[in-house]
Design an enzyme around this catalytic site. Sequence first.
Site, PDB file in Angstrom:
ATOM      1  CG  HIS A  27      59.682   3.883  -6.064  1.00  0.00           C
ATOM      2  ND1 HIS A  27      60.600   3.010  -6.604  1.00  0.00           N
ATOM      3  CD2 HIS A  27      59.106   3.223  -5.033  1.00  0.00           C
ATOM      4  CE1 HIS A  27      60.578   1.879  -5.914  1.00  0.00           C
ATOM      5  NE2 HIS A  27      59.675   1.986  -4.951  1.00  0.00           N
ATOM      6  CG  HIS A  29      55.757   0.777  -1.883  1.00  0.00           C
ATOM      7  ND1 HIS A  29      55.815  -0.445  -2.500  1.00  0.00           N
ATOM      8  CD2 HIS A  29      56.993   1.305  -1.971  1.00  0.00           C
ATOM      9  CE1 HIS A  29      57.056  -0.652  -2.938  1.00  0.00           C
ATOM     10  NE2 HIS A  29      57.792   0.394  -2.632  1.00  0.00           N
ATOM     11  CE  LYS A 113      60.911  -2.042  -8.248  1.00  0.00           C
ATOM     12  NZ  LYS A 113      60.427  -1.440  -7.023  1.00  0.00           N
ATOM     13  CG  HIS A 150      64.538  -3.639  -5.064  1.00  0.00           C
ATOM     14  ND1 HIS A 150      63.872  -2.995  -4.053  1.00  0.00           N
ATOM     15  CD2 HIS A 150      65.643  -4.171  -4.484  1.00  0.00           C
ATOM     16  CE1 HIS A 150      64.539  -3.141  -2.910  1.00  0.00           C
ATOM     17  NE2 HIS A 150      65.615  -3.873  -3.156  1.00  0.00           N
ATOM     18  CG  HIS A 188      64.747   2.252  -4.091  1.00  0.00           C
ATOM     19  ND1 HIS A 188      65.665   1.276  -4.415  1.00  0.00           N
ATOM     20  CD2 HIS A 188      63.542   1.648  -4.128  1.00  0.00           C
ATOM     21  CE1 HIS A 188      65.028   0.134  -4.606  1.00  0.00           C
ATOM     22  NE2 HIS A 188      63.743   0.340  -4.442  1.00  0.00           N
ATOM     23  CG  LEU A 233      65.450  -3.866   2.558  1.00  0.00           C
ATOM     24  CD1 LEU A 233      64.754  -5.211   2.418  1.00  0.00           C
ATOM     25  CD2 LEU A 233      66.959  -4.066   2.727  1.00  0.00           C
ATOM     26  CG  ASP A 261      60.894   2.937  -1.825  1.00  0.00           C
ATOM     27  OD1 ASP A 261      59.832   2.341  -2.072  1.00  0.00           O
ATOM     28  OD2 ASP A 261      61.908   2.358  -1.399  1.00  0.00           O
ATOM     29  CG  HIS A 265      55.704  -1.761   6.435  1.00  0.00           C
ATOM     30  ND1 HIS A 265      55.263  -2.928   5.853  1.00  0.00           N
ATOM     31  CD2 HIS A 265      56.712  -1.331   5.664  1.00  0.00           C
ATOM     32  CE1 HIS A 265      55.989  -3.202   4.780  1.00  0.00           C
ATOM     33  NE2 HIS A 265      56.884  -2.239   4.632  1.00  0.00           N
TER      34      HIS A 265
HETATM   35  O1  DOR Z   1      61.952  -0.440   2.216  1.00  0.00           O
HETATM   36  C1  DOR Z   1      61.277  -0.888   1.316  1.00  0.00           C
HETATM   37  N1  DOR Z   1      59.954  -1.089   1.459  1.00  0.00           N
HETATM   38  N2  DOR Z   1      61.863  -1.232   0.173  1.00  0.00           N
HETATM   39  C2  DOR Z   1      61.218  -1.854  -0.796  1.00  0.00           C
HETATM   40  O2  DOR Z   1      61.816  -2.145  -1.789  1.00  0.00           O
HETATM   41  C3  DOR Z   1      59.803  -2.249  -0.635  1.00  0.00           C
HETATM   42  C4  DOR Z   1      59.129  -1.413   0.343  1.00  0.00           C
HETATM   43  C5  DOR Z   1      57.807  -1.957   0.779  1.00  0.00           C
HETATM   44  O3  DOR Z   1      57.002  -2.364  -0.063  1.00  0.00           O
HETATM   45  O4  DOR Z   1      57.561  -1.951   1.985  1.00  0.00           O
HETATM   46 ZN    ZN Z   2      59.722   0.706  -3.353  1.00  0.00          ZN
END
Ligand code: DOR
Ligand code: ZN
Length: 364
Positions: A27, A29, A113, A150, A188, A233, A261, A265
Amino acid sequence: MSEIATAEAGTRDAGETLTLRRPDDWHVHLRDGAMLRFVADMTARQFARAIVMPNLVPPVTTVAAAEAYRERILAALPEGRAFTPLMTAYLTDEIDPAEVARGFEAGVFTACKLYPANATTNSAFGVTDVRRIHPVLERMQAICMPLLIHGEVTSPEVDVFDREAVFIERILAPLLVDFPELKVVLEHITTSEAVQFVEAAGPKLGATVTAHHLRIDRNALFAGGLRPHAYCLPVAKRRQHKEALRKAATSGNPKFFLGTDTAPHARHDKESACGCAGIFSAPTALESYAQTFMEMDALERLEGFASEFGPRFYGLPLNRGTVTLRREAVKVPELMQWGELSLVPFQAGETLSWRFDESATTLA
Ligand code: DOR
Ligand code: ZN
């Protein structure tokens, strides 16, 4: 093949090493554009494969979009990096079951997903009611395509700390009754309710556990002030839930496997009046899991969790080759900077006790 050894007998200050079959991250991003070029190799240097989340803007809903994204990921990596991105389709109310099946059969999509609409970052196009996607779930069940969930309800009246447990009761339990043969990963997980539910369910249900939910509880969000870099999250829960996750992940139960996960950002998007959810754990992901497994006196179970249970669940071959961690103090950077982009990694400024030795990675 895991091996905890004292390196090179005779070398006086040689420390312990931990050698594992090459692991996968089920998992991640990886984002897109400049962020992708900065973060992709942080996952690829440690993991042989990763399940790549489709929550881009716009989301990845077609085979063509997934193929193009996969190309951008591979182009972002250094020459010769042995890494396979496993692509996912983002389920929407309108998703075409034929497109999803075509992508799976062509080897482009590994899974779908399910984001409940507005549950998290870039989930505005997510599913408003699971009944709307029954046709695609039927199709996935028939072709043995995994569903990654999720697992949080989004109703504003449900307390944010209860959203996972309520999802399990209201949505997941009935879904597994409706689709008993569907392979499902509850992603997660953050609660003892999730641990118990996954343990009690049949072999078609597995769960990923992040590095951060094994290390932080909800107090971390408020430690001496508001801590945006601990916000993700599903949000971290009480300590007793973290303890349940640590037990489950280190238990050797193959239903629980590694999925970071990692969710980068930009620093200014986290340190904001309305900060984004997501913890950027890729830079020291394996080190962080190793720390937890060591604290739980379960280092010999790390390989199963990191390198074996995931591929077995997905029906994919185990990786060849190895990675090595060395028992050395490693300080996590306070900040990682690339041009204009600044990212604060998980455990920034902390000292970890295992160092990932990239030069020791073997591929066969
Ligand atoms: O904390 C998170 N960030 N949870 C998620 O489900 C998505 C992820 C994100 O894409 O930033
Ligand atoms: Zn995620």
